[in-house]
Design a protein around this motif. Structure first.
Motif, short mmCIF file in Angstrom:
data_model
loop_
_atom_site.label_atom_id
_atom_site.label_comp_id
_atom_site.label_asym_id
_atom_site.label_seq_id
_atom_site.Cartn_x
_atom_site.Cartn_y
_atom_site.Cartn_z
N ILE A 223 35.87 41.53 38.04
CA ILE A 223 37.31 42.57 37.44
C ILE A 223 38.17 41.72 36.50
CG2 ILE A 223 39.25 43.66 38.14
CD1 ILE A 223 37.90 44.84 40.56
N GLU A 224 38.50 40.53 36.81
CA GLU A 224 39.50 39.76 36.07
C GLU A 224 39.18 38.31 36.43
OE1 GLU A 224 42.56 38.44 33.57
OE2 GLU A 224 42.34 37.78 35.41
N MET A 225 38.87 37.59 35.36
CA MET A 225 38.54 36.18 35.61
C MET A 225 39.25 35.40 36.43
SD MET A 225 35.37 35.15 34.32
CE MET A 225 35.67 33.46 33.79
N THR A 226 40.66 35.57 36.18
CA THR A 226 41.84 34.65 36.95
C THR A 226 41.99 35.28 38.28
OG1 THR A 226 43.49 36.02 35.83
CG2 THR A 226 42.65 34.12 34.51
N ILE A 227 41.59 36.39 38.49
CA ILE A 227 41.86 36.72 39.95
C ILE A 227 40.72 37.17 40.91
CG2 ILE A 227 44.25 37.65 39.47
CD1 ILE A 227 42.95 40.58 39.17
N ASP A 228 39.34 36.94 40.20
CA ASP A 228 38.26 37.07 41.13
C ASP A 228 38.05 36.12 42.37
OD1 ASP A 228 37.48 39.09 39.45
OD2 ASP A 228 36.42 37.95 37.93
N HIS A 229 37.98 36.62 43.52
CA HIS A 229 37.43 36.04 44.62
C HIS A 229 36.49 36.71 45.40
CE1 HIS A 229 41.86 34.89 43.70
NE2 HIS A 229 41.49 34.08 44.57
N THR A 230 35.66 35.81 46.39
CA THR A 230 34.68 36.44 47.03
C THR A 230 34.38 35.64 48.51
OG1 THR A 230 32.35 37.06 47.42
CG2 THR A 230 32.71 34.88 46.16
N GLY A 231 34.50 36.18 49.27
CA GLY A 231 34.68 35.64 50.78
C GLY A 231 34.17 36.23 51.92
N PRO A 232 34.31 35.85 53.06
CA PRO A 232 33.63 36.33 54.28
C PRO A 232 34.36 37.20 55.20
CG PRO A 232 34.32 34.30 54.62
CD PRO A 232 34.73 34.38 53.27
N ILE A 233 33.70 38.25 55.86
CA ILE A 233 34.51 39.21 56.85
C ILE A 233 33.50 39.08 57.91
CG2 ILE A 233 35.13 41.60 57.28
CD1 ILE A 233 35.22 41.93 54.51
N ALA A 234 34.06 39.04 59.29
CA ALA A 234 33.49 38.93 60.49
C ALA A 234 34.25 39.27 61.72
CB ALA A 234 32.98 37.46 60.69
N ARG A 235 33.56 39.42 62.79
CA ARG A 235 34.33 39.53 63.92
C ARG A 235 35.23 38.57 64.60
NH1 ARG A 235 30.10 42.94 64.13
NH2 ARG A 235 29.06 41.89 65.65
N GLY A 332 46.86 42.05 35.42
CA GLY A 332 45.68 42.70 36.09
C GLY A 332 45.23 43.65 35.32
N ILE A 333 45.87 44.74 35.07
CA ILE A 333 45.34 45.96 34.66
C ILE A 333 44.92 45.89 33.14
CG2 ILE A 333 45.85 48.36 34.07
CD1 ILE A 333 47.60 48.55 36.54
N GLU A 334 45.57 45.18 32.29
CA GLU A 334 45.32 45.01 30.99
C GLU A 334 44.15 43.82 30.89
OE1 GLU A 334 47.47 43.41 26.84
OE2 GLU A 334 48.57 43.94 28.48
N GLY A 335 44.27 43.01 31.66
CA GLY A 335 43.03 42.00 31.88
C GLY A 335 41.81 42.66 32.23
N LEU A 336 41.86 43.63 33.40
CA LEU A 336 40.61 44.29 33.76
C LEU A 336 40.21 45.24 32.87
CD1 LEU A 336 40.62 47.37 34.69
CD2 LEU A 336 42.10 46.43 36.48
N THR A 337 40.93 45.97 32.07
CA THR A 337 40.65 46.73 30.99
C THR A 337 39.67 46.04 29.68
OG1 THR A 337 42.40 48.25 31.30
CG2 THR A 337 41.28 48.48 29.08
N SER A 338 40.11 44.64 29.55
CA SER A 338 39.60 43.88 28.42
C SER A 338 38.27 43.42 28.99
CB SER A 338 40.71 42.58 28.21
OG SER A 338 40.02 41.83 27.25
N ILE A 458 47.13 36.35 42.36
CA ILE A 458 47.60 35.47 41.17
C ILE A 458 47.64 33.93 41.34
CG2 ILE A 458 49.74 35.34 39.77
CD1 ILE A 458 50.22 38.22 40.72
N THR A 459 48.05 33.67 42.54
CA THR A 459 48.31 32.22 42.83
C THR A 459 47.05 31.31 43.11
OG1 THR A 459 48.95 32.49 44.98
CG2 THR A 459 50.84 32.59 43.46
N GLY A 460 46.29 32.11 44.14
CA GLY A 460 44.96 31.36 44.22
C GLY A 460 45.03 31.04 45.57
#
Length: 508
Positions: A223-235, A332-338, A458-460
């Protein structure tokens, strides 16, 4: 495939778009000059680009019918098995449908991408398969992941397993629902404003947004390079830690990464929080017009219960936390549009792996099928482009600059406290809007819950949802936030809470 020479009319249209006053003779001169450079583009086609490896065999699978898809959370079912041994052996894992799995359709929640099939495996996919995990399909996500609720996907709303009239949260809506329902052991989510933590909160499961850059985003639609994260979900916290150990670490292909040390996250789960200092951030509570009092009370009680495991718990104030969502909106919104829209999902000016098949498919589709974007995507495009055209990127830049002040505000608190706590979402799962709801309701319901989650994109800082208890039959989530790189401490605190209260989540 040879590159087509631009016509004079095409060049004239481009020139007008950039406010260039060129005569036809000028344009003819530039057309001749361009021809020489086009040979370089033709040569690029001949060289052959490197692609992400696809090691293990698979079949394309199938799209399940409604009888197999009680919560409308599955986009696609398959079975891709990797190594016969490994830390994930015996685990069934579903991917959010913005993660590339070669040979298996990927829709990213949007009608305009229906029928697209990637030809590469995301880095985290390869790591899961190498560790013995079985990937069993793709979970529905929101239209281009632009919703914190679960009603914008082109395949229809994802239903909350605790109450079928309620949202699961988004944008990793299907991922959290399938974990909560016990249909998978683990899931991969992606998070730009809360999209792992929000559905984990509303579905009553554990979900971690890792430190920015700890897990490679390679092969995942951004979506936007400076806020993209991926990670786990579990029980369980153990399964979150286990999956994080497998997928974390630099892959050399993602410029979001900066060499963060990967730790033994399972070893951090010691069952207590002796000598850990916890700050309850008062600005994370009492959001006017949206906070529910039972959520505030449940989270405060949950935080103070950690004193029984040896923690020191105090209430603190971080006034700038209230500005976090405004800063996120500010760039975020301007960044994702770009990047995501005008840049056809990949943009430019960064080193790393580009998923060119996806880039090309999206670029072609958005030019012919833009009317099929969700209302949230349309609103983001209109606002993002307006801000760019009227203010020349100034407010995007201000937002990125101010983001450093926000990070420092949290880091100042981390000088005295090991983790921070607040509600993941100010409210419990909300009703899904009706199909004929007005645009205003569709959009507002998609973003009303991100106040506490978005600032940490934003802050990571690492941030994790921990299910507390139900109120009025619906889960309440507590968010634990840690120092950059201290995902292990966040997991330790979450595990202590799980141990004290026996909060292993049972299958529904």
């Amino acid at each position: 495939m040879s590159i087509k020479r631009p016509t004079i009319e095409q060049l004239k249209k481009i020139a007008e778009g950039f406010n260039l006053n060129l005569t036809n003779n000028d344009l003819a001169s530039y057309q001749k000059l361009i021809e020489g450079t086009l040979e370089s583009y033709n040569r690029l086609n001949q060289i052959g680009e490197p692609s992400l490896p696809v090691k293990y065999p698979r079949t394309s699978g199938y799209r399940p019918n409604s009888e197999e898809n009680l919560y409308n959370a599955w986009y696609w079912k398959t079975s891709v098995k990797g190594n016969s041994i490994g830390n994930l052996a015996g685990k069934k894992i579903v991917l959010k449908d913005n993660v590339s799995l070669a040979g298996v359709p990927m829709m990213n929640g949007s009608a305009i991408l229906e029928g697209f099939v990637p030809d590469e495996d995301a880095t985290i996919v390869s790591r899961i398969l190498e560790a013995g995990g079985e990937i069993v399909g793709k979970a529905v996500c929101e239209d281009f992941c632009l919703s914190g609720a679960s009603h914008t996907s082109a395949t229809g709303p994802v239903l909350n397993p605790h109450d079928l009239t309620r949202s699961t949260g988004g944008s990793s809506s299907g991922s959290a629902a399938l974990v909560a329902a016990g249909e998978v052991d683990m899931a991969i989510g992606a998070d730009q404003g809360g999209s792992i933590r929000i559905p984990s909160s509303w579905c009553g499961v554990y979900g971690l947004k890792p430190t920015f850059g700890l897990v490679p985003y390679t092969g995942i639609a951004p979506i936007e390079m400076t806020i993209d994260h991926t990670g786990p979900i579990a029980r369980t916290v153990e399964d979150v830690a286990l999956l994080l150990e497998v997928i974390a670490g630099d892959d050399g292909l993602d410029p979001r990464q900066s060499g963060l040390k990967v730790k033994s996250y399972l070893d951090s789960l010691v069952g207590n929080v002796r000598n850990i200092k916890i700050g309850i951030v008062k600005e994370g509570f009492e959001w006017e017009g949206i906070s529910e009092e039972d959520v505030n009370q449940v989270v405060r009680d949950a935080a103070y219960s950690l004193e029984n495991s040896g923690a020191i718990v105090e209430e603190i104030s971080i006034p700038m936390h209230r500005d976090g969502v405004h800063i996120w909106n500010g760039f975020g919104i301007e960044g994702l549009t770009s990047l995501m829209v005008k840049g056809n999902s990949m943009g430019s000016n960064w080193k790393g792996h580009y998923s060119t098949k996806f880039l090309d498919a999206f670029g072609k589709a958005r030019k012919t099928r833009a009317d099929e974007f969700s209302e949230t995507t349309k609103m983001s495009i209109l606002l993002g482009q307006y801000m760019n055209e009227q203010y020349n990127g100034k407010y995007y830049a201000i937002g990125q600059n101010v983001a450093r002040k926000l990070k420092q505000a949290y880091d100042n608190a981390f000088k005295s406290y090991d983790v921070l706590i607040m509600p993941t979402t100010p409210m419990k799962a909300q009703k899904i809007p009706s199909p004929d709801a007005p645009i205003e309701e569709i959009v507002n319901k998609a973003f009303e819950m991100i106040n506490n989650t978005a600032p940490f994109n934003i802050t990571g800082h690492p941030a994790m949802n921990v299910p507390c208890e139900k109120s009025e039959g619906l889960p309440v989530g507590m968010m634990i936030v840690g120092r950059v790189g201290e995902d292990d401490i966040v997991l330790r605190v979450a595990h202590a809470f799980q141990t004290i209260h026996g909060r292993v989540v049972n299958k529904l």
